[in-house]
Write a protein that holds these residues in place. Structure first.
Motif, PDB file in Angstrom:
ATOM      1  N   PHE A 184      79.769  25.722  84.655  1.00 25.91           N
ATOM      2  CA  PHE A 184      78.712  25.606  83.651  1.00 25.91           C
ATOM      3  C   PHE A 184      77.733  26.775  83.775  1.00 25.91           C
ATOM      4  N   GLN A 185      77.363  27.098  85.007  1.00 26.72           N
ATOM      5  CA  GLN A 185      76.418  28.196  85.203  1.00 26.72           C
ATOM      6  C   GLN A 185      76.994  29.538  84.754  1.00 26.72           C
ATOM      7  N   ARG A 186      78.266  29.754  85.008  1.00 23.59           N
ATOM      8  CA  ARG A 186      78.866  31.054  84.696  1.00 23.59           C
ATOM      9  C   ARG A 186      79.321  31.149  83.244  1.00 23.59           C
ATOM     10  N   TYR A 187      79.977  30.095  82.746  1.00 21.28           N
ATOM     11  CA  TYR A 187      80.605  30.177  81.419  1.00 21.28           C
ATOM     12  C   TYR A 187      80.009  29.218  80.396  1.00 21.28           C
ATOM     13  N   ARG A 188      79.024  28.431  80.831  1.00 18.00           N
ATOM     14  CA  ARG A 188      78.417  27.412  79.971  1.00 18.00           C
ATOM     15  C   ARG A 188      79.440  26.395  79.465  1.00 18.00           C
TER      16      ARG A 188
END
Length: 304
Positions: free
Chosen positions: A166-170
């Motif tokens: 989630f943090q990297r690619y949402r």
């Protein structure tokens, strides 16, 4: 060949681990050892062939890169890898292993040149048994002993993995935490053994009704958690409500020997851009669960 050379050659031939002398272009220049019967063909058939002659390009490229890195650094390297039937052709008419074999390779640069090429000694030790044991132990550490589904430890690992995504690619994901309402009455009425069987039945029922990408875990006691990848909070709410309705209609008479139906209370939350860690998501889902209980149970509450 003198007596000492003959003795040395015999000793090398009887070594259980297969050893290869490979050139910097990936050509098999010499084979030694390999008395271990778990190997599936004689290494002598490899002489003169290259890595690309006998295995798929991606695997051959990877092995060749390891050889060249060992030569460039002039330092030993180690590597774990697997081989299966589709990786190696039947050089002597004998097919490769039906099961996947695992090896630990030690790659040692040599000072000798063969036909002008630098060389390495590649010693392959069969670690299939220890690899399988490690996987079994890991699986045991991740499974709930009572229900056979994933435990809280595995849940945290899965949540951290999705949180990183989630943090990297949402990539969105959501979490459902649900609790079996008034479960203590089951233990009081039928005994703890029957109560355990009821939990197993609920776990099996939930697992069969979830989507393939969803993961069911036992959160603790009579609490369960469901991780929903690629699912927004608004999408998770109807999934949680269908789960609630399904359990409410589950006939547990086969477990208890008497009429018995149960309901659940569920809390839903989704990962938010403001979340600093997984614990924040868990806390919101927990708070939503306790709101569902406070509002009378047998319902779904979301904190999004």
């Amino acid at each position: 060949m003198n007596h000492s050379d003959s003795l040395l050659l015999e000793i090398l031939t009887l070594l259980p681990d297969k050893a290869f002398v490979l050139t910097e272009t990936g050509r098999y220049a010499m084979t030694l050892g390999g008395a271990d019967t778990r190997y599936y063909h004689s290494g002598s058939l490899l002489l003169g062939l290259t890595l690309h002659d006998i295995m798929p390009v991606p695997k051959a490229d990877g092995f060749l890169q390891e050889i060249r890195q060992a030569l460039a650094s002039d330092c030993p390297r180690s590597l774990h890898y697997s081989l299966k039937e589709s990786d190696i052709p039947a050089l002597d008419g004998t097919p490769g292993p039906r099961e996947e074999l695992w090896f630990e390779a030690s790659i040692q640069p040599l000072s000798s040149l063969i036909d002008g090429e630098r060389t390495v000694l590649w010693v392959a030790r069969n670690i299939t048994e220890s690899h399988q044991l490690r996987l079994e132990l890991q699986q045991q550490a991740e499974l709930d002993e009572l229900t056979g589904i994933f435990n809280r430890r595995k849940l945290m690992h899965i949540l951290h993995s999705h949180f990183s995504g989630f943090q990297r690619y949402r990539r969105p994901f959501s979490l459902i935490i649900f609790d079996v309402d008034h479960f203590k009455t089951v233990n009081d009425r039928f005994g703890h053994l029957i109560g355990d069987e009821v939990l197993r039945r609920i776990a099996g029922h939930c697992g069969a009704g979830l989507r393939e990408q969803d993961t069911l875990c036992r959160y603790g006691g009579e609490e369960f958690a469901v991780v929903l990848p690629h699912t927004s909070g608004t999408e998770a709410i109807p999934l949680a409500d269908r789960l609630r309705d399904s359990i409410a209609r589950l006939d547990l008479a086969a477990c208890t020997g008497a009429d018995c139906t149960l309901t659940i209370s569920a809390g839903v939350s989704a990962c938010l851009s403001s979340d600093k860690d997984v614990e924040t998501l868990l806390q919101r889902a927990d708070e939503a669960l306790y709101q569902a209980k406070a509002l009378g149970r047998d319902r779904v509450v979301a904190q999004l």
